[in-house]
Design a protein around this motif. Structure first.
Motif, PDB file in Angstrom:
ATOM      1  N   ARG A 330       0.861  -1.242  -0.075  1.00 49.79           N
ATOM      2  CA  ARG A 330      -0.158   0.043   0.084  1.00 49.79           C
ATOM      3  C   ARG A 330       0.809   1.180  -0.015  1.00 49.79           C
ATOM      4  O   ARG A 330       0.432   2.264  -0.685  1.00 49.79           O
ATOM      5  N   ASP A 331       1.842   1.217   0.765  1.00 53.62           N
ATOM      6  CA  ASP A 331       2.778   2.492   0.680  1.00 53.62           C
ATOM      7  C   ASP A 331       3.513   2.670  -0.754  1.00 53.62           C
ATOM      8  O   ASP A 331       3.395   3.877  -1.087  1.00 53.62           O
ATOM      9  N   THR A 332       3.616   1.561  -1.300  1.00 48.69           N
ATOM     10  CA  THR A 332       4.245   1.743  -2.640  1.00 48.69           C
ATOM     11  C   THR A 332       3.152   2.255  -3.742  1.00 48.69           C
ATOM     12  O   THR A 332       3.615   3.274  -4.360  1.00 48.69           O
ATOM     13  N   LYS A 334       0.703   3.979  -2.768  1.00 47.53           N
ATOM     14  CA  LYS A 334       0.648   5.588  -2.631  1.00 47.53           C
ATOM     15  C   LYS A 334       1.586   6.437  -3.191  1.00 47.53           C
ATOM     16  O   LYS A 334       1.425   7.681  -3.813  1.00 47.53           O
ATOM     17  N   SER A 335       2.858   6.158  -3.031  1.00 45.42           N
ATOM     18  CA  SER A 335       3.973   6.953  -3.799  1.00 45.42           C
ATOM     19  C   SER A 335       3.760   6.737  -5.299  1.00 45.42           C
ATOM     20  O   SER A 335       4.102   7.649  -5.800  1.00 45.42           O
TER      21      SER A 335
END
Length: 638
Positions: A330-332, A334-335
């Motif tokens: 999920r962080d990837t 978002k980025s």
């Protein structure tokens, strides 16, 4: 209606009437008509069903025996009849002489008629015509129909957050549609009004007989017509009804929300046209680990730029595509969303939606429209971007929806972040190694001879092949061959209808005849057949071989199996490969298998083919279009 559309029908179906100056009252005897083959007078050809019905109604005001049919060429024929042949021929001449029908009207035996569209009745048996009274009174020409309403293009599409993923729908022809009770088409008193469904209960009953797969297939068709943007699920709720109504309104029908059998024919035709124009194919990219439908005629592989795989415009196309693939959660995701918003091919103004496991970016400006979808699952982030100019909206919006519906991440395959780096920043690997782009061992030429897709080609084109395909990957099986003659007969393994098929000449060709050979001279780089011109120099082959013709034309090995045509577009032979003993002959000396020899073999195997009775010479530009429709690339796979 274009001159070319009439040329197509003249070549494929016509018996031209003699010059008879008769002014008669002609009344057909049903008993006499039954004893003869029935013929039709074809007065018009149209390329859409609404105009066909309007024109049929106009002619029906003068000629009660007017009918309209969908034909094997995909066009629609407006005809009068049927009549016994001699009566039809005399009537054709009389009506032309009185200017009651167009001057280029012609006779047809009706073998190319596929489905009756006027009057609209299911399972109708056509009785012989009861007669037309021919007089000298001139009539006012029928008015031309009003143009169909324009399609309104909506704003860029957005993914329904409740249907973030969707099962891929196979793009296959639907199963047979159950027949309904006969329904007469009502008289259209005002052509500007929509065509009403006079038996809505029967139409609803038709839908109740569809399987879930059929319902999903029709939803898929409406994706490609630009009417449906939700999930392909076979559920006909509010969204599907709205899509059907939108399609019906655009095509000039009453917007009931239920598809009639005739409307399904039109829907399928619109779908087929779009698929062919874009070259829709399945891309299985094992570098990115993504399988997806894509427009093979618009884009081609460009470069790796992890996490992106770029597909550049193909030819004069202005479309671009990009696959997205990288490790991450999920962080990837978002980025990636933040990065994508800064790219120059993502317009800043447009639809935006981001959730924990997926996002959509859609934007538009004066020069481009873009759509991006990405998701994360199983430790991988994958997605795609499609970019197109605004003038392509009508076909690209449905394409974006179809790409979303077909998007399938392949678990375990993620783009190597080092791909494309090396040699001073240039890619250092074979860019095609990770793509499912297998090439055939060889390819040459063949041509269609029937409406069910039977193909003739040279036997050498299919020897020792594990698999043989025609056109854009249609699998075919070998159904007959004669090595001595050099002839192979192929048939599609699944239902397939070619755009057109060739007709054999009924006459013995004469020396000195100008000939045309259609073929894929260089099949590795050609997607469309080209024409080579020459002369028939002998009606026998080497050493007087009676089964062959000798032609003077500069040809390549890729042309082997292609049709040799006379100046009326009829097949007089099939191009052969030069045998080893003829290899030292001049380059322009070539040989063809005679049409009479070919048809004898087809008769032996009880295979269907047609004969041309055309008498008019076809202009070179029209012959190129005609031959291009029935000449096909034959590919051999090892």
């Amino acid at each position: 209606m274009t001159g070319f559309s009439w040329i197509l029908h003249k070549i494929s179906t016509v018996f031209f009437a003699g010059f008879l100056a008769l002014v008669l009252t002609l009344v057909a005897s049903p008993k006499h008509a039954a004893a003869q083959e029935s013929y039709w007078i074809q007065v018009e050809s149209q390329n859409n069903i609404r105009d066909t019905r309007l024109r049929a109604q106009s002619f029906a005001a003068q000629f009660p025996d007017t009918h309209a049919f969908l034909t094997t060429s995909g066009w629609y024929a407006v005809v009068i009849g049927p009549y016994p042949r001699n009566q039809a021929q005399a009537l054709l001449s009389s009506l032309k002489a009185q200017n009651r029908i167009p001057a280029d009207s012609l006779l047809s035996n009706g073998r190319e008629h596929v489905k009756q569209l006027w009057p609209l009745m299911a399972n109708t048996t056509i009785a012989p015509a009861t007669g037309i009274v021919v007089t000298q009174e001139p009539t006012t020409p029928a008015p031309e129909p009003e143009p169909a309403p324009k399609v309104v293009v909506q704003e860029p599409l957005a993914v329904n957050e409740n249907t973030a993923t969707a099962e891929e729908t196979p793009l296959a022809p639907p199963a047979n549609i159950a027949a309904t009770e006969p329904v007469d088409l009502p008289i259209i008193t005002d052509p500007s009004l929509p065509i009403a469904d006079e038996n809505l209960s029967a139409t609803r009953a038709l839908e109740r007989g569809w399987s879930r797969d059929q319902k999903k297939q029709y939803q898929t068709y409406m994706v490609w017509t630009g009417d449906y943007e939700a999930a392909i699920d076979g559920d006909y709720g509010r969204g599907t009804r709205k899509a059907i109504k939108q399609f019906q309104t655009r095509e000039g029908f009453e917007d009931t929300g239920y598809l009639t059998e005739a409307q399904l024919v039109i829907l399928k035709q619109r779908y087929d046209d779009t698929i062919a124009m874009l070259g829709i194919d399945t891309l299985r990219d094992l570098d990115a680990g993504i399988e997806i439908k894509y427009p093979s005629k618009l884009v081609e592989f460009g470069r790796f730029e992890p996490p992106f795989v770029h597909y550049k415009p193909k030819g004069t196309s202005k479309a671009r595509m990009m696959l997205i693939s990288q490790q991450g959660g999920r962080d990837t995701l978002k980025s990636l969303y933040d990065i994508m918003e800064t790219l120059d091919y993502i317009p800043p103004e447009g639809y935006r939606k981001r959730r924990r496991d997926w996002f959509v970016l859609s934007g538009r400006n004066d020069s481009m429209v873009s759509y991006t979808y990405a998701k994360t699952a199983n430790g991988e982030v994958k997605g795609f971007t499609l970019v197109w100019p605004p003038e392509m909206d009508s076909v690209m919006r449905p394409l974006a929806t179809a790409m979303y519906n077909s998007f399938t991440p392949l678990d375990g395959y993620v783009l190597d972040e080092n791909l494309g780096i090396g040699n001073g920043g240039e890619q250092s690997v074979d860019l095609s190694t990770g793509l499912d782009t297998a090439q055939p061992a060889r390819a040459a030429t063949g041509f269609f001879i029937s409406a069910d897709g039977v193909v003739l080609t040279h036997v050498a084109n299919v020897d020792a092949c594990k698999r043989v395909t025609i056109g854009d990957g249609v699998d075919v099986a070998l159904v007959a061959r004669n090595t001595k003659l050099g002839l192979a007969v192929l048939k599609p393994t699944a239902a397939f209808t070619p755009r057109s098929f060739a007709l054999f000449s009924s006459e013995v060709p004469k020396m000195g005849t100008e000939i045309t050979v259609a073929g894929f001279s260089f099949p590795d780089v050609m997607d469309v057949a080209t024409l080579n011109y020459g002369t028939l120099t002998a009606t026998s082959g080497m050493l007087g071989n009676p089964e062959n013709l000798r032609v003077s034309a500069f040809l390549e090995s890729g042309d082997a199996g292609g049709p040799v045509l006379d100046n009326r577009g009829a097949v007089i032979g099939m191009e052969l490969l030069k045998s080893p003993e003829n290899a030292n002959l001049p380059e322009y000396v070539n040989f063809a298998l005679k049409a009479a020899t070919i048809t004898q073999l087809l008769d032996r195997y009880k295979l269907t083919y047609g004969r041309s009775t055309a008498i008019d010479v076809v202009a070179p530009e029209d012959l190129a279009f005609m031959a291009g429709d029935f000449t096909v690339k034959v590919s051999c796979w090892k």
